[in-house]
Design a protein around this motif. Structure first.
Motif, PDB file in Angstrom:
ATOM      1  N   GLN A 119       0.835  -1.208   0.000  1.00 33.15           N
ATOM      2  CA  GLN A 119       0.000   0.000   0.000  1.00 33.15           C
ATOM      3  C   GLN A 119       0.870   1.259   0.000  1.00 33.15           C
ATOM      4  N   ASN A 120       1.941   1.244   0.799  1.00 33.10           N
ATOM      5  CA  ASN A 120       2.878   2.377   0.814  1.00 33.10           C
ATOM      6  C   ASN A 120       3.551   2.541  -0.541  1.00 33.10           C
ATOM      7  N   ALA A 121       3.930   1.414  -1.140  1.00 30.39           N
ATOM      8  CA  ALA A 121       4.574   1.474  -2.461  1.00 30.39           C
ATOM      9  C   ALA A 121       3.604   2.031  -3.487  1.00 30.39           C
ATOM     10  N   ILE A 122       2.357   1.563  -3.431  1.00 31.08           N
ATOM     11  CA  ILE A 122       1.344   2.088  -4.377  1.00 31.08           C
ATOM     12  C   ILE A 122       1.147   3.584  -4.147  1.00 31.08           C
ATOM     13  N   TYR A 123       1.081   3.993  -2.907  1.00 32.54           N
ATOM     14  CA  TYR A 123       0.910   5.415  -2.596  1.00 32.54           C
ATOM     15  C   TYR A 123       2.093   6.222  -3.120  1.00 32.54           C
ATOM     16  N   LEU A 124       3.312   5.730  -2.908  1.00 32.27           N
ATOM     17  CA  LEU A 124       4.500   6.436  -3.406  1.00 32.27           C
ATOM     18  C   LEU A 124       4.512   6.495  -4.926  1.00 32.27           C
ATOM     19  N   ILE A 125       4.164   5.393  -5.570  1.00 27.08           N
ATOM     20  CA  ILE A 125       4.141   5.361  -7.040  1.00 27.08           C
ATOM     21  C   ILE A 125       3.097   6.338  -7.559  1.00 27.08           C
ATOM     22  N   GLN A 126       1.934   6.327  -6.908  1.00 22.33           N
ATOM     23  CA  GLN A 126       0.891   7.258  -7.353  1.00 22.33           C
ATOM     24  C   GLN A 126       1.331   8.711  -7.137  1.00 22.33           C
ATOM     25  N   SER A 132       4.615  14.330 -10.997  1.00 18.85           N
ATOM     26  CA  SER A 132       5.330  14.691 -12.202  1.00 18.85           C
ATOM     27  C   SER A 132       4.388  15.226 -13.256  1.00 18.85           C
ATOM     28  N   GLU A 133       3.110  15.009 -13.155  1.00 12.61           N
ATOM     29  CA  GLU A 133       2.149  15.510 -14.121  1.00 12.61           C
ATOM     30  C   GLU A 133       1.820  16.985 -13.860  1.00 12.61           C
ATOM     31  N   SER A 134       1.977  17.486 -12.698  1.00 10.72           N
ATOM     32  CA  SER A 134       1.603  18.858 -12.452  1.00 10.72           C
ATOM     33  C   SER A 134       2.609  19.851 -12.812  1.00 10.72           C
TER      34      SER A 134
END
Length: 134
Positions: A119-126, A132-134
């Motif tokens: 879950q932490n990895a998914i949160y970090l990836i997200q 980077s999109e902003s």
């Protein structure tokens, strides 16, 4: 006992060396031993036989009683051994299941930790992709 000379109640049936057998009116016989002047009637012989049979009955009853007690004792021992063995089997099975529960809890804890890391990895990836999109 009445003898040959008392009113014809008894008569001599046969004679042998040292013994005489007399028949009584009631159909029983009396043996008279010349050696010790002992008189034994058939009724007394029957009573002796009955006494022997009663003794056999008592001995047999005693033997049956002892066998019953022995059997009860043996069954009680077997029952106690059976109970102890069943308790031991139950204890061993409970220990196995407790071990399974312990392993499942350890596995669950490891899964929870792994899930938290994911879950932490998914949160970090997200966050990385989202930042980077902003």
């Amino acid at each position: 006992m009445e003898t040959e000379g008392t009113g014809g109640m008894a008569k001599r049936m046969k004679s042998s060396v040292g013994e005489k057998e007399l028949a009584l009116q009631d159909g029983s016989t009396v043996e008279v031993s010349a050696e010790d002047n002992v008189v034994t009637s058939n009724s007394e012989l029957v009573e002796m036989e009955i006494s022997h049979i009663l003794e056999k009955i008592n001995n047999f009853t005693q033997m049956v009683s002892e066998l019953l007690e022995s059997g009860k004792s043996m069954l009680k021992e077997l029952s106690n051994e059976f109970e102890e063995r069943m308790i031991l089997i139950h204890k061993e099975q409970m220990e196995k299941w407790q071990e399974e529960i312990k392993e499942l809890r350890a596995l669950d804890t490891a899964n929870e930790e792994t899930d938290a890391l994911l879950q932490n990895a998914i949160y970090l990836i997200q966050n990385i992709h989202g930042g980077s999109e902003s």
